[in-house]
Design an enzyme around this catalytic site. Structure first.
Site, PDB file in Angstrom:
ATOM      1  N   TYR A 124     -12.744  -2.051  -3.363  1.00 34.11           N
ATOM      2  CA  TYR A 124     -13.189  -2.229  -1.977  1.00 34.11           C
ATOM      3  C   TYR A 124     -14.713  -2.254  -1.855  1.00 34.11           C
ATOM      4  CZ  TYR A 124      -8.570  -1.820   0.280  1.00 34.11           C
ATOM      5  OH  TYR A 124      -7.295  -2.044   0.729  1.00 34.11           O
ATOM      6  N   LYS A 153       0.820  -1.216   0.000  1.00 29.87           N
ATOM      7  CA  LYS A 153       0.000   0.000   0.000  1.00 29.87           C
ATOM      8  C   LYS A 153       0.861   1.277   0.000  1.00 29.87           C
ATOM      9  CE  LYS A 153      -3.953  -2.119   2.380  1.00 29.87           C
ATOM     10  NZ  LYS A 153      -4.945  -1.926   3.475  1.00 29.87           N
ATOM     11  N   GLU A 170      -9.898 -10.236  -7.642  1.00 30.30           N
ATOM     12  CA  GLU A 170      -8.972  -9.118  -7.417  1.00 30.30           C
ATOM     13  C   GLU A 170      -7.829  -9.109  -8.435  1.00 30.30           C
ATOM     14  OE1 GLU A 170      -9.762  -8.725  -2.581  1.00 30.30           O
ATOM     15  OE2 GLU A 170      -7.771  -9.298  -3.287  1.00 30.30           O
ATOM     16  N   HIS A 184      -2.193  -5.472   1.626  1.00 31.22           N
ATOM     17  CA  HIS A 184      -3.502  -6.120   1.498  1.00 31.22           C
ATOM     18  C   HIS A 184      -3.254  -7.508   0.938  1.00 31.22           C
ATOM     19  CE1 HIS A 184      -7.623  -6.960   0.180  1.00 31.22           C
ATOM     20  NE2 HIS A 184      -7.052  -7.439  -0.912  1.00 31.22           N
ATOM     21  N   ASN A 204      -1.906   0.149   6.883  1.00 38.76           N
ATOM     22  CA  ASN A 204      -1.414  -1.145   7.374  1.00 38.76           C
ATOM     23  C   ASN A 204      -0.541  -1.878   6.354  1.00 38.76           C
ATOM     24  OD1 ASN A 204      -3.492  -1.919   5.712  1.00 38.76           O
ATOM     25  ND2 ASN A 204      -4.485  -3.287   7.187  1.00 38.76           N
TER      26      ASN A 204
HETATM   27  P1  CMP Z   1      -7.367  -4.476   3.821  1.00 42.06           P
HETATM   28  O1  CMP Z   1      -6.834  -5.859   4.030  1.00 42.06           O
HETATM   29  O2  CMP Z   1      -6.810  -3.727   2.657  1.00 42.06           O
HETATM   30  O3  CMP Z   1      -8.962  -4.548   3.662  1.00 42.06           O
HETATM   31  C1  CMP Z   1      -9.802  -3.468   4.003  1.00 42.06           C
HETATM   32  C2  CMP Z   1      -9.093  -2.402   4.762  1.00 42.06           C
HETATM   33  O4  CMP Z   1      -9.903  -1.534   5.510  1.00 42.06           O
HETATM   34  C3  CMP Z   1      -8.183  -3.024   5.798  1.00 42.06           C
HETATM   35  O5  CMP Z   1      -7.096  -3.644   5.152  1.00 42.06           O
HETATM   36  C4  CMP Z   1      -7.853  -1.823   6.682  1.00 42.06           C
HETATM   37  O6  CMP Z   1      -6.698  -1.134   6.237  1.00 42.06           O
HETATM   38  C5  CMP Z   1      -9.062  -0.890   6.467  1.00 42.06           C
HETATM   39  N1  CMP Z   1      -9.796  -0.627   7.710  1.00 42.06           N
HETATM   40  C6  CMP Z   1      -9.966   0.583   8.257  1.00 42.06           C
HETATM   41  N2  CMP Z   1     -10.697   0.498   9.390  1.00 42.06           N
HETATM   42  C7  CMP Z   1     -10.998  -0.804   9.549  1.00 42.06           C
HETATM   43  C8  CMP Z   1     -11.736  -1.533  10.538  1.00 42.06           C
HETATM   44  N3  CMP Z   1     -12.313  -0.929  11.580  1.00 42.06           N
HETATM   45  N4  CMP Z   1     -11.837  -2.885  10.395  1.00 42.06           N
HETATM   46  C9  CMP Z   1     -11.279  -3.504   9.327  1.00 42.06           C
HETATM   47  N5  CMP Z   1     -10.575  -2.859   8.347  1.00 42.06           N
HETATM   48  C10 CMP Z   1     -10.432  -1.528   8.472  1.00 42.06           C
END
Ligand code: CMP
Length: 134
Positions: A50, A10, A127, A116, A113
């Site tokens: 998303y 990311k 995806e 993904h 984070n």
């Molecule tokens: P990702 O694996 O990319 O999938 C969805 C993303 O939403 C997740 O990583 C997080 O970075 C983001 N996100 C933000 N807030 C939340 C939350 N409360 N719970 C889960 N995902 C979240």
């Protein structure tokens, strides 16, 4: 069984020059880089990618963030690739991520984070198609 999964490095990790360190973790764990590209997605693409989270309160911030700068999209290939990649990433919230996982090592917050990974073989196909078809 050999599978494919989609990994995204990311924008927060790309910005901090962590592409190589993250790819090293994949390769050290016998995941093969099958396809890879660096792209800056727009907001419409982000909403499509998303879409599963469209009803969540964090949807807008999530789409704004993932389209805020370049990311690296990778098709990883290998035995049990979907689960293996998720194990290597660690929990979504870095506060809960086990020591040594990518998110434990590099993630800044639940939003930033760093990576993904597809959550199932079925979603991996969708995806990968979205990022690599055409
Ligand atoms: P990702 O694996 O990319 O999938 C969805 C993303 O939403 C997740 O990583 C997080 O970075 C983001 N996100 C933000 N807030 C939340 C939350 N409360 N719970 C889960 N995902 C979240």
């Amino acid at each position: 069984m050999s599978e494919k999964t989609l990994s995204l490095i990311k924008p927060d990790a790309v910005e901090r020059n962590l592409i190589g360190k993250i790819i090293q973790i994949f390769e050290d764990n016998n995941l093969i880089i099958d396809q890879m590209k660096k792209i800056h997605v727009d907001i419409e693409f982000a909403k499509k990618f998303y879409a599963i989270h469209s009803s969540k309160p964090f949807f807008k911030d999530l789409c704004d963030y993932i389209s805020s700068g370049p990311l690296v999209a990778i098709v990883l290939k290998g035995d049990n690739a979907v689960q293996k990649n998720r194990d290597l990433m660690g929990s979504t919230n870095p506060k809960d991520a086990k020591p040594g996982t990518i998110r434990n090592l590099y993630a800044i917050s639940i939003d930033k984070n760093s990576v993904h990974g597809s959550d199932s073989v079925e979603n991996a196909i969708i995806e990968i198609d979205l990022f690599f078809k055409n």
